[in-house]
Scaffold this motif. Structure first.
Motif, mmCIF file in Angstrom:
data_model
loop_
_atom_site.group_PDB
_atom_site.id
_atom_site.type_symbol
_atom_site.label_atom_id
_atom_site.label_comp_id
_atom_site.label_asym_id
_atom_site.label_seq_id
_atom_site.Cartn_x
_atom_site.Cartn_y
_atom_site.Cartn_z
ATOM 1 N N ARG A 139 47.861 -30.038 -9.979
ATOM 2 C CA ARG A 139 46.854 -29.076 -10.441
ATOM 3 C C ARG A 139 46.823 -27.836 -9.546
ATOM 4 N NH1 ARG A 139 41.340 -27.645 -10.461
ATOM 5 N NH2 ARG A 139 40.987 -28.640 -8.460
ATOM 6 N N TYR A 169 55.529 -38.299 -10.399
ATOM 7 C CA TYR A 169 54.429 -39.150 -10.842
ATOM 8 C C TYR A 169 54.838 -39.967 -12.069
ATOM 9 C CZ TYR A 169 49.865 -40.614 -12.535
ATOM 10 O OH TYR A 169 48.819 -41.376 -12.978
ATOM 11 N N GLN A 194 54.972 -33.631 -11.014
ATOM 12 C CA GLN A 194 54.647 -34.388 -12.230
ATOM 13 C C GLN A 194 55.774 -35.341 -12.591
ATOM 14 O OE1 GLN A 194 52.028 -35.039 -13.802
ATOM 15 N NE2 GLN A 194 51.966 -34.405 -15.939
ATOM 16 N N ASN A 227 50.006 -31.322 -18.100
ATOM 17 C CA ASN A 227 49.475 -32.511 -18.778
ATOM 18 C C ASN A 227 50.524 -33.263 -19.596
ATOM 19 O OD1 ASN A 227 46.719 -32.108 -17.945
ATOM 20 N ND2 ASN A 227 46.646 -30.380 -19.372
ATOM 21 N N SER A 233 48.302 -41.733 -5.860
ATOM 22 C CA SER A 233 48.514 -41.274 -7.239
ATOM 23 C C SER A 233 47.526 -40.158 -7.588
ATOM 24 C CB SER A 233 48.384 -42.436 -8.229
ATOM 25 O OG SER A 233 47.094 -43.006 -8.168
ATOM 26 N N GLN A 234 46.263 -40.309 -7.148
ATOM 27 C CA GLN A 234 45.271 -39.274 -7.408
ATOM 28 C C GLN A 234 45.592 -37.996 -6.636
ATOM 29 O OE1 GLN A 234 44.744 -42.485 -6.653
ATOM 30 N NE2 GLN A 234 42.726 -43.220 -7.325
ATOM 31 N N THR A 260 48.521 -36.940 -5.775
ATOM 32 C CA THR A 260 49.667 -36.291 -6.414
ATOM 33 C C THR A 260 49.214 -35.504 -7.634
ATOM 34 O OG1 THR A 260 51.141 -38.051 -5.646
ATOM 35 C CG2 THR A 260 51.930 -36.687 -7.453
ATOM 36 N N GLN A 261 48.330 -36.078 -8.413
ATOM 37 C CA GLN A 261 47.816 -35.366 -9.583
ATOM 38 C C GLN A 261 47.040 -34.113 -9.179
ATOM 39 O OE1 GLN A 261 46.015 -39.058 -11.240
ATOM 40 N NE2 GLN A 261 47.012 -38.492 -13.156
ATOM 41 N N GLU A 262 46.323 -34.188 -8.052
ATOM 42 C CA GLU A 262 45.603 -33.021 -7.559
ATOM 43 C C GLU A 262 46.562 -31.933 -7.085
ATOM 44 O OE1 GLU A 262 42.701 -30.329 -6.364
ATOM 45 O OE2 GLU A 262 42.667 -31.993 -7.795
#
Length: 324
Positions: A289, A211, A208, A321, A281-282, A284-286
């Motif tokens: 999670r 990111y 995070q 988040n 970017s997507q 990395t967010q996954e």
């Protein structure tokens, strides 16, 4: 159990009263300065929380939590020197405000001070805390060296990168929680499980951070946005962009990470465009999670009440988040 904000208030007041009025001032004033900048205080909060999770008073864990935070800030002073970073938590870094030699020496003193906070515990607990702390401190140094090595390597893998952030960042999060468990004198199984919870949460936290370094708001992030791009760091974002990019975008990305222009504005914007268009970017967010969910999986095995498991889960969700 207390709330996160209550733990943060306890830690904040504690550090406000921890001022060092000793000579030489040029050794101790930088220590007071870096500790006064606050930050998220995530690690000491986790130590206090873990102690209460395992039915001890959070007050008993304050010395261990202090050691964790002092060590963390020691590592930040030295990291900022190595990265030539101008800002930390929106303020001048120690080596910018004083000089590099002061940053090195004050950081060294903080490492020694961190160990001293364990001296308030009885011998058995002291030994367990010191053993864990020494192991963790060495791993953090190993992680930092991997990070430095990766800057001049063109063949860093995702697996290598994840190992680096595990050592550089996540082991200290795991150790912070295990220290709370040690102070609470819970079972070895619970102590190991809370360590694994913190370790996986720490990996998610660093991903995070990577990111937010690219896509965060500079007003809330507190550090120079795009710093990793300027330093040509092979972050998870970068490695996933290489994996997913078209041939032309991959060539452009490799070129951008081989240069250090005087003005980095265009470089940062171009790299971020590739991070977005490639799907990095997507991805990395996954990954953030998935590591958070991996942390949550340890809760099922932990011998604590359901309401305490929920407290840990809510904390992890907030961390996933965050925007700072």
């Amino acid at each position: 159990m207390h709330t996160i904000s209550q733990y943060q208030e306890v830690i904040s007041k504690h550090f406000a009263n921890l001022k060092t009025s000793k000579d030489p001032k040029n050794l101790y004033e930088p220590i007071d300065y870096i500790l006064s900048l606050g930050g998220k205080r995530m690690r000491p909060v986790l130590t206090l929380m873990a102690a209460e999770i395992f039915n001890a008073s959070y007050e008993k864990a304050i010395p261990a939590a202090t050691a964790v935070e002092v060590f963390h800030n020691f590592s930040l002073i030295h990291d900022d020197i190595m990265d030539d970073a101008p800002l930390r938590r929106g303020n001048q870094t120690v080596h910018e405000k004083w000089n590099i030699n002061t940053g090195i020496l004050s950081g060294d003193a903080m490492l020694i001070l961190a160990y001293q906070f364990f001296e308030s515990y009885e011998p058995v607990i002291f030994q367990q805390l010191a053993k864990l702390f020494s192991k963790t401190a060495l791993e953090v140094c190993e992680g930092q060296q991997y990070d430095v090595d990766f800057e001049i390597r063109d063949n860093v893998t995702i697996e290598e990168y994840l190992k680096m952030i595990e050592y550089k960042t996540a082991v200290l999060v795991g150790a912070a929680m295990k220290m709370g468990a040690i102070v609470a004198e819970t079972s070895n199984e619970n102590a190991e499980l809370i360590y694994d919870f913190g370790l996986n949460l720490g990996i998610a936290f660093q991903l995070q951070d990577d990111y937010l370094d690219a896509f965060g708001n500079p007003e809330t992030f507190g550090k120079q946005v795009g710093g990793d791009i300027i330093e040509n760091k092979k972050t998870y974002l970068f490695l996933k962009a290489l994996e997913f990019s078209t041939r032309d975008d991959k060539e452009q990305l490799l070129h951008l990470f081989s240069i250090q222009p005087t003005d980095n504005t265009n470089k940062i914007a171009s790299v971020k465009d590739i991070f977005e268009s490639s799907g990095a970017s997507q991805a990395t967010q996954e990954a953030i999670r998935q590591y958070t969910l991996k942390a949550f999986a340890t809760l099922a095995k932990m011998a604590i009440s359901e309401d305490k498991k929920e407290i840990l889960k809510v904390f992890g969700e907030k961390l996933m988040n965050r925007n700072v």
